[in-house]
Scaffold this motif. Structure first.
Motif, short mmCIF file in Angstrom:
data_model
loop_
_atom_site.label_atom_id
_atom_site.label_comp_id
_atom_site.label_asym_id
_atom_site.label_seq_id
_atom_site.Cartn_x
_atom_site.Cartn_y
_atom_site.Cartn_z
N THR A 114 0.82 -1.21 0.00
CA THR A 114 0.00 0.00 0.00
C THR A 114 0.86 1.26 0.00
N PHE A 115 1.83 1.32 0.89
CA PHE A 115 2.65 2.53 0.98
C PHE A 115 3.61 2.67 -0.19
N VAL A 116 4.06 1.56 -0.76
CA VAL A 116 4.99 1.62 -1.88
C VAL A 116 4.27 1.90 -3.19
N SER A 117 3.17 1.16 -3.45
CA SER A 117 2.52 1.23 -4.76
C SER A 117 1.40 2.25 -4.84
N VAL A 118 0.71 2.48 -3.73
CA VAL A 118 -0.45 3.39 -3.75
C VAL A 118 -0.06 4.79 -3.27
N TYR A 119 0.61 4.87 -2.11
CA TYR A 119 0.97 6.18 -1.57
C TYR A 119 2.32 6.68 -2.08
N LYS A 120 3.06 5.83 -2.78
CA LYS A 120 4.34 6.21 -3.40
C LYS A 120 5.35 6.75 -2.38
N ILE A 121 5.51 6.05 -1.29
CA ILE A 121 6.50 6.48 -0.29
C ILE A 121 7.90 6.35 -0.87
N ASP A 122 8.78 7.29 -0.54
CA ASP A 122 10.16 7.22 -1.02
C ASP A 122 10.96 6.27 -0.13
N LYS A 123 12.10 5.82 -0.66
CA LYS A 123 12.90 4.81 0.04
C LYS A 123 13.40 5.30 1.39
N LEU A 124 13.86 6.57 1.47
CA LEU A 124 14.40 7.09 2.73
C LEU A 124 13.34 7.11 3.82
N SER A 125 12.12 7.59 3.47
CA SER A 125 11.04 7.63 4.46
C SER A 125 10.65 6.23 4.90
N PHE A 126 10.66 5.28 3.97
CA PHE A 126 10.33 3.89 4.29
C PHE A 126 11.33 3.32 5.30
N TRP A 127 12.61 3.54 5.07
CA TRP A 127 13.64 3.02 5.97
C TRP A 127 13.60 3.71 7.32
#
Length: 472
Positions: free
Chosen positions: A39-52
């Motif tokens: 959801t956060f990767v494909s729908v909300y398009k979270i960037d890699k830094l924020s994800f980590w």
């Protein structure tokens, strides 16, 4: 009709009502584990830094909250009570039921915060992870899951949350009423002092044990250390399977099976561990938990090697492996709680405690093993990118890349590489986990005669005796 339904609810066995609390957690938690990364990767398009960053903060909070609440709950059991400070069993249980009645609905509401974009993806990801944490829900979720049209999935999650709120409220109210009516009659003063507290007349006053002293005791608890090493790998593998199940279905089986078959695989992988455990528990009574868990590690290793040799083109075998890999992994996770209860007994005997600090020991196990939940998506995405060059955080869909004329050849080669990469991720992760777990589990000695000795000494302490404790 309503009165008849209410009367049926009041006649339900206590075990069924208590088990329903687990159901109302599971219907939300399983959907969360399966879809929150996608959801956060494909729908909300979270960037890699924020994800980590979000996963790192979650790692710290998720590891600390269990031992923190365990310490607040059980620190009073680590030393002798002051006169007049006794807490009866009914009071302890009622206090926890009141907490569940308030926090259960809040947990369900926090679940909804994942599925509606209300802040910057990085901020929302961080806050939602630190607030939140029924297998039938997984069956239905796959039929409404659509990255392009998220509305149906949001409605589905709202319905799940409402069911969980109502379920928590009814279950805790029923348990509180039943306990208030019948509980005190079942525990007389003698059993309360025997099971939950220290007899004042038989125990001299001791100084209160500090957290630092308790941690020093755990450092000397050899079996605890080997167990948490093994369990860290197990927690990682369980959450790796949950987080990457949609990715495996999409890139390994999506063009080979129907949507209904994919939904069936998801549902079976969540329901079968509960059914399997009915058999595993009976097997544990005959062979012991240690032998059953070791056998499951060998089975995981054998199935993974067979799948590796068969290759990714054996569709039916691949379906069976994807489902069985998750089934046996989750089944092992559920059995390990039995090992923790044995460790609680050993901790009580080795340190001559007056009362078992069960919540605190469970919390300390979580402190070491919960990071596996965070490592699973981080290591999985890193391995996939390192092997295939495919970054799940990229903004350009794979289909668009394939259709671009200047990069036609390289893009066409990317999909087979990605499929092969997913396959190797699917089989090599369980192989590596199984080998590490067999190595650490072989050092665990709380089984057989040693376990019988610990249980006997625990029974002696419960009955007021003080047998000599030998450090083996």
């Amino acid at each position: 009709m309503g009165l008849r339904l209410l009367a049926c609810l009041f006649r339900l066995p206590t075990a069924v009502i208590y088990g329903s609390l687990s159901l109302f957690v599971s219907i939300l938690h399983n959907v969360f584990l399966l879809y929150y990364v996608d959801t956060f990767v494909s729908v909300y398009k979270i960037d890699k830094l924020s994800f980590w960053i979000g996963e790192t903060v979650f790692l710290i909070w998720n590891s600390l909250n269990d031992p923190l609440f365990g310490w607040l709950s059980d620190r009073v059991f680590l030393s002798t009570q002051q006169p007049g400070a006794e807490i009866s069993s009914p009071e302890v249980v009622l206090k926890r039921l009141r907490a569940l009645s308030h926090n259960g609905p809040l947990f369900a509401i926090s679940f909804l915060a994942f599925w509606v974009a209300w802040a910057h993806p990085g901020v929302q990801f961080l806050l939602c992870l630190c607030i939140a944490i029924g297998s039938l829900s997984v069956f239905m979720s796959y039929t409404v899951w659509n990255k392009e049209d998220f509305f149906s999935f949001r409605i589905f999650c709202v319905v799940l949350a409402l069911c969980s709120i109502v379920g928590f409220t009814l279950s805790t109210q029923l348990l509180r009423q039943r306990f208030e009516a019948d509980g005190k009659a079942k525990w007389d003063q003698e059993s309360t002092l025997k099971q939950l507290y220290i007899e004042k007349h038989s125990v001299p006053q001791e100084k209160r044990i500090t957290l630092a002293e308790y941690l020093q005791q755990l450092k000397r608890h050899r079996n605890f250390l080997w167990f948490v090493c093994m369990n860290l790998v197990q927690v990682f593998h369980c959450h790796f399977n949950s987080n990457f199940f949609p990715l495996f279905l999409e890139h390994l089986l999506s063009d080979q099976i129907s949507v209904s078959t994919g939904s069936f695989l998801l549902g079976v992988s969540y329901i079968a561990p509960h059914l399997n455990n009915l058999y595993f528990l009976s097997l544990c009574r005959r062979c012991g938990v240690y032998a059953v868990v070791r056998g499951l590690f060998f089975l995981k290793l054998a199935l993974s090697v067979v799948m590796l040799l068969a290759g990714p083109n054996q569709v039916y075998l691949l379906c069976i492996f994807i489902a069985s890999n998750r089934v046996f992994t989750e089944g092992t996770c559920k059995l390990l709680n039995l090992v923790v209860t044995d460790l609680v007994d050993e901790d009580l005997v080795l340190n001559r405690r007056k009362q078992a600090a069960s919540a605190l020991l469970f919390g300390m196990v979580a402190l070491v093993t919960k990071p596996g939940q965070t490592f699973a998506p981080l290591i999985g995405t890193w391995l996939l990118c390192a092997y295939t060059g495919y970054d799940i955080f990229q903004r350009t869909p794979l289909g668009n890349v394939v259709s671009a004329p200047p990069k036609l050849e390289s893009a066409a080669a990317l999909e087979p590489t990605l499929r092969q990469g997913c396959f190797y991720l699917l089989v090599f992760v369980p192989i590596a986990c199984a080998l590490l777990q067999l190595l650490t589990w072989s050092q665990f000695s709380l089984h057989g005669k040693r376990l019988q000795m610990v249980k006997a000494q625990r029974q002696g302490l419960t009955q007021g005796e003080a047998p000599e404790v030998k450090m083996i």
